[in-house]
Design an enzyme around this catalytic site. Structure first.
Site, PDB file in Angstrom:
ATOM      1  N   ARG A  14      -9.960   1.131 -14.001  1.00  0.00           N
ATOM      2  CA  ARG A  14      -9.964   0.469 -12.699  1.00  0.00           C
ATOM      3  C   ARG A  14     -11.391   0.454 -12.177  1.00  0.00           C
ATOM      4  NH1 ARG A  14      -7.287   2.318  -6.884  1.00  0.00           N
ATOM      5  NH2 ARG A  14      -9.351   3.253  -6.597  1.00  0.00           N
ATOM      6  N   TYR A  31     -13.530   2.522   0.572  1.00  0.00           N
ATOM      7  CA  TYR A  31     -12.502   3.406   0.031  1.00  0.00           C
ATOM      8  C   TYR A  31     -12.313   3.138  -1.462  1.00  0.00           C
ATOM      9  CZ  TYR A  31      -8.269   5.792  -1.005  1.00  0.00           C
ATOM     10  OH  TYR A  31      -7.358   6.626  -1.603  1.00  0.00           O
ATOM     11  N   ASP A  86      -8.130  -2.896  -7.384  1.00  0.00           N
ATOM     12  CA  ASP A  86      -7.210  -2.674  -6.271  1.00  0.00           C
ATOM     13  C   ASP A  86      -7.814  -3.264  -5.001  1.00  0.00           C
ATOM     14  OD1 ASP A  86      -5.360  -1.685  -4.466  1.00  0.00           O
ATOM     15  OD2 ASP A  86      -5.369   0.350  -5.271  1.00  0.00           O
ATOM     16  N   HIS A  97      -6.196  -3.074  -2.084  1.00  0.00           N
ATOM     17  CA  HIS A  97      -5.728  -2.218  -0.983  1.00  0.00           C
ATOM     18  C   HIS A  97      -5.179  -2.987   0.215  1.00  0.00           C
ATOM     19  CE1 HIS A  97      -6.780   1.517  -2.833  1.00  0.00           C
ATOM     20  NE2 HIS A  97      -8.046   1.202  -2.969  1.00  0.00           N
ATOM     21  N   GLU A 145      -4.368  -5.571  -7.870  1.00  0.00           N
ATOM     22  CA  GLU A 145      -3.338  -4.772  -7.187  1.00  0.00           C
ATOM     23  C   GLU A 145      -3.378  -4.976  -5.674  1.00  0.00           C
ATOM     24  OE1 GLU A 145      -3.861  -0.678  -8.225  1.00  0.00           O
ATOM     25  OE2 GLU A 145      -2.780   0.031  -6.471  1.00  0.00           O
ATOM     26  N   GLU A 147       3.023   0.394  -4.447  1.00  0.00           N
ATOM     27  CA  GLU A 147       2.812   1.834  -4.272  1.00  0.00           C
ATOM     28  C   GLU A 147       3.282   2.319  -2.901  1.00  0.00           C
ATOM     29  OE1 GLU A 147      -1.537   1.918  -4.924  1.00  0.00           O
ATOM     30  OE2 GLU A 147      -1.719   2.696  -2.894  1.00  0.00           O
ATOM     31  N   ARG A 169       4.476  -0.842  -8.961  1.00  0.00           N
ATOM     32  CA  ARG A 169       3.573   0.283  -8.721  1.00  0.00           C
ATOM     33  C   ARG A 169       4.263   1.553  -8.217  1.00  0.00           C
ATOM     34  NH1 ARG A 169      -0.367   1.917 -10.141  1.00  0.00           N
ATOM     35  NH2 ARG A 169      -1.718   2.170  -8.351  1.00  0.00           N
ATOM     36  N   GLU A 223      -1.227   4.842 -14.127  1.00  0.00           N
ATOM     37  CA  GLU A 223      -2.467   5.259 -13.468  1.00  0.00           C
ATOM     38  C   GLU A 223      -2.628   6.769 -13.646  1.00  0.00           C
ATOM     39  OE1 GLU A 223      -2.427   4.808  -9.197  1.00  0.00           O
ATOM     40  OE2 GLU A 223      -4.603   4.617  -9.098  1.00  0.00           O
ATOM     41  N   TRP A 253      -4.897  -1.516   6.039  1.00  0.00           N
ATOM     42  CA  TRP A 253      -5.503  -0.361   5.399  1.00  0.00           C
ATOM     43  C   TRP A 253      -6.179  -0.738   4.104  1.00  0.00           C
ATOM     44  CZ3 TRP A 253      -5.546   2.275   0.937  1.00  0.00           C
ATOM     45  CH2 TRP A 253      -6.296   3.465   0.999  1.00  0.00           C
TER      46      TRP A 253
HETATM   47  O1  EZ4 Z   1      -4.880   4.801  -1.804  1.00  0.00           O
HETATM   48  O2  EZ4 Z   1      -2.923   7.323  -3.315  1.00  0.00           O
HETATM   49  O3  EZ4 Z   1      -3.914   2.753  -6.548  1.00  0.00           O
HETATM   50  N1  EZ4 Z   1      -4.189   3.736  -5.961  1.00  0.00           N
HETATM   51  C1  EZ4 Z   1      -4.366   3.845  -4.667  1.00  0.00           C
HETATM   52  C2  EZ4 Z   1      -4.519   5.233  -4.107  1.00  0.00           C
HETATM   53  C3  EZ4 Z   1      -3.957   5.303  -2.703  1.00  0.00           C
HETATM   54  C4  EZ4 Z   1      -3.616   6.697  -2.285  1.00  0.00           C
HETATM   55  C5  EZ4 Z   1      -2.759   6.667  -1.021  1.00  0.00           C
HETATM   56  O4  EZ4 Z   1      -2.150   7.872  -0.806  1.00  0.00           O
HETATM   57  O5  EZ4 Z   1      -4.376   2.854  -3.978  1.00  0.00           O
HETATM   58  O6  EZ4 Z   1      -5.827   5.671  -4.164  1.00  0.00           O
HETATM   59 CO    CO Z   2      -3.463   1.195  -5.041  1.00  0.00          CO
END
Ligand code: EZ4
Ligand code: CO
Length: 416
Positions: free
Chosen positions: A147, A159, A224, A226, A250, A276, A297, A353, A416
């Site tokens: 990733r 992040y 990702d 997010h 993702e 997720e 996920r 993952e 987020w």
């Molecule tokens: O942000 O597990 O794909 N992985 C992620 C993680 C999530 C955290 C949230 O608790 O997006 O890093």
């Molecule tokens: Co994720």
């Protein structure tokens, strides 16, 4: 075989974990993971106040009935707190059943369908040289899929990207500096980060172009987003990344609104992974039936346990959709072990993952599963193959910790 005891164990070896341990009258114990990152104590209270008293005296072998009893019986269905609690009970009961049978859990799930689980690791860097170093470190460790997350020019931190090696990492003891964006920072309130979607959309394709030029066409690459994009932004990103042949993209949108994924699909063949933050099979209904995603996920921990996630995977298989189970460090080694046993058995495994747990975490949770040549393998210990060390756990008390929150440059809260 009756349940005589159920204990809610909260500890913080490197980061917070909530673990349920069920004991039966013949002395067998089973473990389940109930960790909900940043909301851990809500699940601990749900379990200790409303679930543990209902478990005492029940037949530990009746996994399906116990699942239905906790799901239907709550009246209030679904939701992350409820489903993490049910997951912990379900996982602990599967652990016990497999120990009673004297078999590793995957044997009860149908036996081995593959040698090991292909895993992807989290490479990141504030810039390309740091990213390339991180990718090389992962490849040296055996990872066969990566990733890729990077810093974005103009934003102080992003992040999913470890802080610069040149800066002082300031990470907690027992955590891996590669993953210093996780655990959620130990703070009374969440750290605030800033976000600029247009800068991100401009930058991301240049990163993947550079990575493909450096590492060639074969290495499976993942990314990702997010949940930060609108449907049309997601479509644009998927399209702009097509030349770099991603394994998946993702969480492009906050997928509460499932129908908007149609718009993304109309525009791009980049495979999509979502789920997720989902917690039930119902969250996937439209995404599956319209084939709006390619990978699921959900982890065992947040989707109601092994019983529920296996049902989700069977439903996904009807649409040629595969597993891509969430495996960050906030899924405990118990939750990871459950994913490994399930993943070795199911027909439609895709990828797992695998963010490695810190040494402190692995002192509390002793695991039988192994990571060899980029593959996770469950080991042959009866049950899940995880033991919890109460004594070591006692030296790591709970500390409040939160994921960061995200604001746009003008100060407004963003997804987020
Ligand atoms: O942000 O597990 O794909 N992985 C992620 C993680 C999530 C955290 C949230 O608790 O997006 O890093
Ligand atoms: Co994720």
């Amino acid at each position: 075989m009756r349940i005589t005891q159920a204990e809610v164990l909260v500890s913080s070896p490197g980061r917070n974990f909530v673990t349920l341990r069920i004991t039966t009258d013949d002395g067998l114990t089973g473990l389940g993971d109930a960790t909900l990152n940043g909301r851990e104590l809500a699940v601990a209270a749900y379990l200790s106040e409303h679930v543990v008293p209902l478990l005492i005296g029940r037949d530990a072998h009746q996994i399906e009935d116990t699942w239905q009893y906790l799901y239907r019986g709550a009246y209030w269905r679904r939701g992350p707190v409820t489903m993490a609690s049910i997951a912990a009970v379900d996982t602990a009961l599967w652990d016990i059943k497999a120990k009673a049978a004297g078999m590793p859990l995957y044997q009860l799930l149908g036996g081995r369908s593959r040698e090991g689980l292909l895993c992807y690791g989290h490479a990141s860097g504030v810039d390309l040289p740091e990213l390339f170093d991180s990718i090389n470190e992962h490849l040296e460790e055996g990872y066969r899929a990566i990733r890729v997350q990077t810093g974005i020019p103009g934003l102080p931190s992003v992040y999913g990207v470890a802080s610069s090696k040149n800066a002082s990492a300031g990470s907690d003891s027992g955590t891996d500096s590669r993953y210093d964006y996780e655990p959620a920072r130990r703070n009374a309130v969440p750290v605030e980060e800033t976000w600029d979607t247009r800068a991100y959309l401009r930058h991301a394709p240049t990163v993947f172009e550079a990575v493909r030029n450096e590492f060639g066409p074969e290495l499976p690459l993942l990314h990702d987003a997010h949940h930060r994009l609108t449907p049309i932004q997601a479509a644009k990103l998927g399209k702009s990344l097509e030349p770099y042949d991603l394994f998946w993209l993702e969480d492009v949108t906050p997928a509460e609104n499932q129908a908007v994924l149609r718009r993304v699909r109309e525009h791009t063949t980049t495979p999509l992974a979502i789920g997720e933050v989902f917690n039930s099979i119902w969250d996937y209904k439209q995404l599956f039936e319209e084939q709006l995603i390619d990978y699921v996920r959900s982890p065992v921990t947040h989707a109601g346990g092994i019983t529920a996630l296996r049902r989700i995977f069977d439903y996904a298989a009807v649409y040629q959709i595969k597993s891509g189970v969430h495996g960050p460090t906030d899924v405990s080694p118990v939750g990871l072990a459950a994913a490994v046993h399930l993943g070795i058995a199911i027909p439609n495994f895709g990828i797992q993952e695998y963010m490695q747990h810190s040494p402190a975490t692995l002192e509390v949770f002793r695991t039988a599963h192994t990571f060899e040549d980029g593959l996770l393998k469950p080991g042959e210990a009866p049950g899940l193959g995880v033991e919890y060390d109460d004594e070591v756990a006692g030296s790591f008390p709970y500390e409040a910790a939160y994921l960061p929150v995200n604001r746009l440059l003008d100060g407004s809260m963003h997804d987020w």
